[in-house]
Design an enzyme around this catalytic site. Structure first.
Site, mmCIF file in Angstrom:
data_model
loop_
_atom_site.group_PDB
_atom_site.id
_atom_site.type_symbol
_atom_site.label_atom_id
_atom_site.label_comp_id
_atom_site.label_asym_id
_atom_site.label_seq_id
_atom_site.Cartn_x
_atom_site.Cartn_y
_atom_site.Cartn_z
ATOM 1 N N ASN A 199 0.805 -1.225 0.000
ATOM 2 C CA ASN A 199 0.000 0.000 0.000
ATOM 3 C C ASN A 199 0.837 1.274 0.000
ATOM 4 O OD1 ASN A 199 -1.467 -2.272 1.531
ATOM 5 N ND2 ASN A 199 -3.135 -0.912 0.964
ATOM 6 N N VAL A 216 -0.010 6.421 -1.717
ATOM 7 C CA VAL A 216 -0.547 5.707 -0.556
ATOM 8 C C VAL A 216 -1.886 5.094 -0.960
ATOM 9 C CG1 VAL A 216 -1.356 5.894 1.817
ATOM 10 C CG2 VAL A 216 0.571 7.296 1.046
ATOM 11 N N CYS A 217 -1.976 3.769 -0.894
ATOM 12 C CA CYS A 217 -3.209 3.075 -1.255
ATOM 13 C C CYS A 217 -4.023 2.806 0.002
ATOM 14 C CB CYS A 217 -2.897 1.764 -1.973
ATOM 15 S SG CYS A 217 -2.265 2.010 -3.643
ATOM 16 N N LEU A 218 -5.142 3.457 0.113
ATOM 17 C CA LEU A 218 -6.012 3.342 1.280
ATOM 18 C C LEU A 218 -7.437 3.656 0.834
ATOM 19 C CD1 LEU A 218 -5.784 2.929 4.440
ATOM 20 C CD2 LEU A 218 -5.813 5.421 4.606
#
Length: 367
Positions: free
Chosen positions: A192, A199-201
Site C-alpha cells: 500500500n 498511498v493506497c487506502l
C-alpha cells in the site's frame, strides 16, 4: 489569524451547550480500539519476556520507562512549522495557490480548524507506537505526519513521514497524502506504500473498501488507518491474492517471513539511519528533530535488542530457505532483493552504532 498551534489550544475546549463534533467521537472510538489492541499486545509480550528470561524485543519497556516516554513526548506530538516555506512540502504548489472564496471556503476553514484543534489531545501516544503532526504555520491545510511504528512489525525503529494537503473542496473530497520515506524513490515499503509516494487506502479512494465520508471521516482516521492497517505485523498479506495469515499452521509462512526480512533491512537503511542522523544533527531546522531525539534516547535499549533479534532471525530465515531449496542461499531470493546475512548484519551494525552515538543525556533510556 491564529497559528495552527494557537487554534488547537483555542478550539480544543467544547463550549457549554455546544454539540460534540461527530468526527471527534469517531476518532476517539478508533483510538480507544487501537489502544486496547496495543495494551493487549504489550501485556502478551511482557508475559512472554518473563517466561523467556528477558528474550524477545529486549529491555526499556518497563512501566517506568513507558511512563517517562509518554510524558517526554506529550508536548511534542503537535506543533506548527514553516512546511511550505522551508521544508519542501510535496503539495507546496497547490497549497500555496489562492483558494476560491464563498460559503464552501468558509466551511472548509471551519472543518480544518476543528480537526486541527482536536489533534493534540487525540494523536496516538504509546510506548509501542506514536503519531506526531506538524501543520504549516500559515496554512492549516498543509500538514506533515510522522509515524513511529511498533517494534513487533518490520517497521520497528523506523520513522515514516507523510505530507498531507486538504484540498479546496475538503471535506467533500478526501485529503491528498504523499509518502516521503522511500529511500529516495527506491523502496516500496508495503503493497500500500509505493516507492513513488502513492498511498493506497480506501479512505483516500486509492484502494478497495469503505471510502471517505465527508460527515464522519477525518485526517486522524486516515493516519490511524495507516498506522494500524498498513504498518502491520505481516504486510505481505496486504497484497491482493496473498490470502490471509493462518495461525493454525503455527508461525509465519515462509513468504511472509521473507517479505518481512526485506522490509526490516530497508527500514534500517532508509527509515531508521536517516532519522537517527536527523535526531543527532544540527544545521537546518527539522520539524521533528526533538521528537526523534526523545524517541531514540528513551527507546535505546529496546532498539539495540531489536537489531540483535532481527540479525539472528535473518540468519535463521536464510538457513531455512537454504534447507528448503537444498542448495544453500537461493539465487532467486537474491534476485528478488532479499539481503544476504552479511548485508543485513552490516545494516544492523550501522544502526546499533548510530543508536549508541546518540547523546543520551538525562533523557536516555536508562533514566
Amino acid at each position: 489569524a491564529l497559528s495552527p498551534a494557537a487554534a488547537a489550544a483555542a478550539f480544543s475546549r467544547k463550549g457549554k451547550g455546544e454539540e460534540e463534533d461527530p468526527t471527534l467521537e469517531l476518532s476517539r472510538e478508533i483510538l480507544a480500539t487501537a489502544a486496547r489492541v496495543r495494551d493487549a499486545a504489550a501485556a502478551t509480550f511482557r508475559q512472554k519476556r518473563k517466561r523467556g528470561g528477558g528474550g524477545g524485543m529486549g529491555g526499556g519497556g518497563g512501566g517506568g520507562s513507558e511512563g517517562r516516554y509518554v510524558r517526554a513526548m506529550k508536548d511534542l506530538l503537535f506543533g506548527d512549522a514553516p512546511l511550505l516555506r522551508d521544508h519542501n512540502h510535496h503539495f507546496k504548489t497547490v497549497a500555496s495557490a489562492a483558494l476560491p472564496g464563498g460559503e464552501a471556503s468558509r466551511k472548509r476553514s471551519q472543518k480544518i480548524q476543528r480537526e486541527v484543534s482536536s489533534l493534540p489531545a487525540n494523536l496516538p501516544l504509546f510506548w509501542g507506537s506514536t503519531i506526531c503532526v506538524r501543520s504549516d504555520e500559515h496554512n492549516m491545510g498543509a500538514l506533515r505526519a510522522l509515524i513511529l511504528p511498533p517494534a513487533d512489525t518490520p517497521y520497528g525503529g523506523g520513522a515514516f513521514e507523510f505530507d498531507i494537503f486538504l484540498p479546496a473542496n475538503y471535506p467533500n473530497t478526501s485529503p491528498k497524502v504523499h509518502f516521503l520515506t522511500t529511500g529516495g524513490g527506491t523502496v516500496r515499503f508495503n503493497p500500500n506504500l509505493y516507492d513513488c509516494g502513492k498511498v493506497c487506502l480506501s479512505l483516500l479512494g486509492t484502494w478497495e473498501g469503505p471510502g471517505w465520508d465527508p460527515k464522519v471521516s477525518t485526517v486522524l482516521q486516515v493516519l490511524v488507518s495507516i498506522q494500524s492497517l498498513i504498518m502491520c505485523e505481516e504486510p505481505y498479506y496486504n497484497e491482493p491474492g496473498h490470502g490471509a495469515p493462518n495461525p493454525a499452521k503455527g508461525g509465519m509462512s515462509m513468504e511472509s517471513r521473507t517479505y518481512n526480512a526485506t522490509i526490516r533491512y530497508h527500514t534500517m537503511r532508509s527509515a531508521m539511519l536517516p532519522a537517527l542522523r536527523r535526531a543527532g544533527g544540527g544545521g537546518r531546522a527539522d520539524p521533528f528533530r526533538d521528537v526523534l531525539r526523545v524517541h531514540y534516547q528513551r527507546k535505546l535499549n529496546e532498539l539495540l535488542a531489536l537489531m540483535t533479534t532481527w540479525t539472528h532471525e535473518h540468519a535463521a530465515l536464510l538457513a531455512d530457505l537454504g534447507r528448503k531449496q537444498k542448495g544453500g542461499y537461493p539465487e532467486m531470493w537474491s534476485r528478488q532483493g532479499l539481503p544476504s546475512v552479511s548485508d543485513f548484519g552490516a545494516a544492523a551494525k550501522e544502526a546499533r552504532r548510530a543508536l549508541l552515538g546518540m547523546d543520551r543525556g538525562s533523557g536516555g533510556s536508562g533514566g
